[in-house]
Scaffold this motif. Sequence first.
Motif, PDB file in Angstrom:
ATOM      1  N   GLN A 169      20.575   5.864 -45.562  1.00 42.74           N
ATOM      2  CA  GLN A 169      20.118   6.871 -46.638  1.00 42.74           C
ATOM      3  C   GLN A 169      20.285   6.660 -48.045  1.00 42.74           C
ATOM      4  N   LYS A 170      21.425   6.000 -48.153  1.00 39.91           N
ATOM      5  CA  LYS A 170      21.418   5.505 -49.760  1.00 39.91           C
ATOM      6  C   LYS A 170      20.770   4.443 -50.059  1.00 39.91           C
ATOM      7  N   GLU A 171      20.099   3.846 -49.369  1.00 37.05           N
ATOM      8  CA  GLU A 171      19.204   2.834 -49.700  1.00 37.05           C
ATOM      9  C   GLU A 171      17.771   3.017 -49.744  1.00 37.05           C
ATOM     10  N   PHE A 172      17.345   3.803 -48.801  1.00 38.87           N
ATOM     11  CA  PHE A 172      15.921   4.127 -48.530  1.00 38.87           C
ATOM     12  C   PHE A 172      15.690   5.844 -48.440  1.00 38.87           C
ATOM     13  N   SER A 173      14.334   6.072 -48.630  1.00 37.82           N
ATOM     14  CA  SER A 173      14.025   7.554 -48.515  1.00 37.82           C
ATOM     15  C   SER A 173      12.665   7.643 -47.738  1.00 37.82           C
ATOM     16  N   TRP A 174      12.332   8.548 -46.866  1.00 39.85           N
ATOM     17  CA  TRP A 174      11.275   8.966 -46.168  1.00 39.85           C
ATOM     18  C   TRP A 174      10.983  10.550 -46.162  1.00 39.85           C
ATOM     19  N   SER A 175       9.865  10.526 -45.620  1.00 36.45           N
ATOM     20  CA  SER A 175       9.268  12.055 -45.459  1.00 36.45           C
ATOM     21  C   SER A 175      10.110  12.674 -44.352  1.00 36.45           C
ATOM     22  N   PRO A 176      10.526  13.945 -44.259  1.00 38.50           N
ATOM     23  CA  PRO A 176      11.147  14.671 -43.174  1.00 38.50           C
ATOM     24  C   PRO A 176      10.255  14.615 -41.857  1.00 38.50           C
ATOM     25  N   ALA A 177       8.943  14.423 -42.121  1.00 40.72           N
ATOM     26  CA  ALA A 177       8.048  14.233 -40.779  1.00 40.72           C
ATOM     27  C   ALA A 177       8.010  13.010 -40.235  1.00 40.72           C
ATOM     28  N   ASP A 178       8.704  12.079 -41.054  1.00 45.38           N
ATOM     29  CA  ASP A 178       8.879  10.566 -40.348  1.00 45.38           C
ATOM     30  C   ASP A 178      10.230  10.452 -39.617  1.00 45.38           C
ATOM     31  N   GLU A 179      11.092  11.373 -39.786  1.00 43.82           N
ATOM     32  CA  GLU A 179      12.410  11.375 -39.250  1.00 43.82           C
ATOM     33  C   GLU A 179      12.524  10.445 -37.973  1.00 43.82           C
ATOM     34  N   LEU A 180      12.086  11.054 -37.100  1.00 38.58           N
ATOM     35  CA  LEU A 180      12.060  10.371 -35.789  1.00 38.58           C
ATOM     36  C   LEU A 180      11.571   8.957 -35.535  1.00 38.58           C
ATOM     37  N   GLU A 181      10.566   8.548 -36.192  1.00 35.56           N
ATOM     38  CA  GLU A 181       9.922   7.354 -36.313  1.00 35.56           C
ATOM     39  C   GLU A 181      10.987   6.274 -37.150  1.00 35.56           C
ATOM     40  N   VAL A 182      11.377   6.810 -38.313  1.00 32.64           N
ATOM     41  CA  VAL A 182      12.577   6.187 -39.029  1.00 32.64           C
ATOM     42  C   VAL A 182      13.622   5.667 -38.282  1.00 32.64           C
ATOM     43  N   ARG A 183      14.151   6.920 -37.404  1.00 28.15           N
ATOM     44  CA  ARG A 183      15.142   6.652 -36.640  1.00 28.15           C
ATOM     45  C   ARG A 183      15.021   5.546 -35.565  1.00 28.15           C
ATOM     46  N   ALA A 184      14.014   5.617 -34.918  1.00 24.29           N
ATOM     47  CA  ALA A 184      13.535   4.992 -33.789  1.00 24.29           C
ATOM     48  C   ALA A 184      13.599   3.377 -34.300  1.00 24.29           C
ATOM     49  N   MET A 185      12.852   3.372 -35.612  1.00 21.69           N
ATOM     50  CA  MET A 185      12.844   1.925 -36.087  1.00 21.69           C
ATOM     51  C   MET A 185      14.201   1.216 -36.629  1.00 21.69           C
ATOM     52  N   TRP A 186      15.034   2.092 -37.094  1.00 19.20           N
ATOM     53  CA  TRP A 186      16.394   1.736 -37.613  1.00 19.20           C
ATOM     54  C   TRP A 186      17.106   1.352 -36.264  1.00 19.20           C
ATOM     55  N   GLU A 187      17.295   2.166 -35.233  1.00 18.94           N
ATOM     56  CA  GLU A 187      17.767   1.755 -33.925  1.00 18.94           C
ATOM     57  C   GLU A 187      17.670   0.352 -33.600  1.00 18.94           C
ATOM     58  N   VAL A 188      16.408   0.136 -33.446  1.00 16.91           N
ATOM     59  CA  VAL A 188      15.693  -1.158 -33.114  1.00 16.91           C
ATOM     60  C   VAL A 188      16.299  -2.486 -34.043  1.00 16.91           C
ATOM     61  N   LYS A 189      16.167  -2.418 -35.229  1.00 20.65           N
ATOM     62  CA  LYS A 189      16.651  -3.150 -36.317  1.00 20.65           C
ATOM     63  C   LYS A 189      18.243  -3.275 -36.252  1.00 20.65           C
ATOM     64  N   ALA A 190      18.761  -2.178 -36.264  1.00 24.98           N
ATOM     65  CA  ALA A 190      20.429  -2.452 -36.128  1.00 24.98           C
ATOM     66  C   ALA A 190      21.077  -2.959 -35.166  1.00 24.98           C
ATOM     67  N   SER A 191      20.419  -2.723 -33.893  1.00 25.85           N
ATOM     68  CA  SER A 191      20.911  -3.094 -33.022  1.00 25.85           C
ATOM     69  C   SER A 191      20.442  -4.752 -32.666  1.00 25.85           C
ATOM     70  N   LYS A 192      19.546  -5.202 -33.048  1.00 29.71           N
ATOM     71  CA  LYS A 192      19.410  -6.652 -33.067  1.00 29.71           C
ATOM     72  C   LYS A 192      20.237  -7.219 -34.228  1.00 29.71           C
ATOM     73  N   ARG A 193      20.363  -6.737 -35.291  1.00 30.27           N
ATOM     74  CA  ARG A 193      21.048  -7.190 -36.312  1.00 30.27           C
ATOM     75  C   ARG A 193      22.330  -7.441 -35.900  1.00 30.27           C
ATOM     76  N   TYR A 194      22.968  -6.588 -35.606  1.00 27.54           N
ATOM     77  CA  TYR A 194      24.408  -6.471 -35.161  1.00 27.54           C
ATOM     78  C   TYR A 194      24.770  -7.352 -33.992  1.00 27.54           C
ATOM     79  N   SER A 195      23.833  -7.539 -33.198  1.00 29.18           N
ATOM     80  CA  SER A 195      23.847  -8.556 -32.083  1.00 29.18           C
ATOM     81  C   SER A 195      23.774 -10.070 -32.572  1.00 29.18           C
ATOM     82  N   ASP A 196      22.739 -10.089 -33.597  1.00 32.62           N
ATOM     83  CA  ASP A 196      22.736 -11.492 -34.346  1.00 32.62           C
ATOM     84  C   ASP A 196      24.006 -11.787 -35.148  1.00 32.62           C
ATOM     85  N   MET A 197      24.552 -10.944 -35.717  1.00 36.69           N
ATOM     86  CA  MET A 197      25.636 -11.265 -36.393  1.00 36.69           C
ATOM     87  C   MET A 197      26.893 -11.635 -35.751  1.00 36.69           C
TER      88      MET A 197
END
Length: 239
Positions: free
Chosen positions: A123-151
């Motif tokens: 949230q310090k780097e990005f912003s989004w509409s409150p209506a998109d919170e669930l979709e943003v959170r789901a997208m972040w979960e997928v990206k963060a999980s893969k990025r952590y595993s790759d790292m």
Amino acid sequence: MSRRRSIFSFAASSRSDRDDQPTDDTSDGSGTGISATPETPQTSSSSRARRPIAPTAATIRANAPREAHERIVFQRMPNGALMEPVGLAKACTKAFKRVDNPGGYTWRLTPPDVKELYYAELQKEFSWSPADELEVRAMWEVKASKRYSDMMSDYKRKLRAHTDAGREMDRPVWMSAEFWTGLKAYWSQEAVQAVSERARANRMSEPDGPGTGISRHVGGSRSTRVLQQSLVSNYQINS
């Protein structure tokens, strides 16, 4: 002919008379001795090279939270799907290195409260509409999980290469000594090594038959989702 010689002689004597007169480099030609253009001190190239360079705004804010008006906004594609913003993977990596994660040797082992801190960093780097919170959170979960595993996999490969070469690998600067020691101990467990070997064998398999070569990711640094968004945006293709 004699007249032309006399003219040349007169011009030469006039120049000689002017050259014989004393001159003052600081004079403006009026005889007052005052310079028309004040002399400016010369700066050598070596002194300019020693002058300290002021840090740029980008350098100062490299690890600082973005201002509200500078944050990258999550947007939607023409077909209504939420777009993955450029820089999401990099933001995840920065969050991993900022927040301490004791015992988080994998994404599955990362405690929920640490994941919340990771999400707060987003949230310090990005912003989004409150209506998109669930979709943003789901997208972040997928990206963060893969990025952590790759790292972590990348560090594991580097550690194996150092070990095979008989060299000690330096601890990554962002990891604590306790975490690095625990991470190496976790990787040395037989069960973990067995899972790692199975995954490595799957990556090295030839799905199209022997001799056809292993499958490789050749899409570049952009994910397939970002490539899809580019096609939709540029060619108005509905996915």
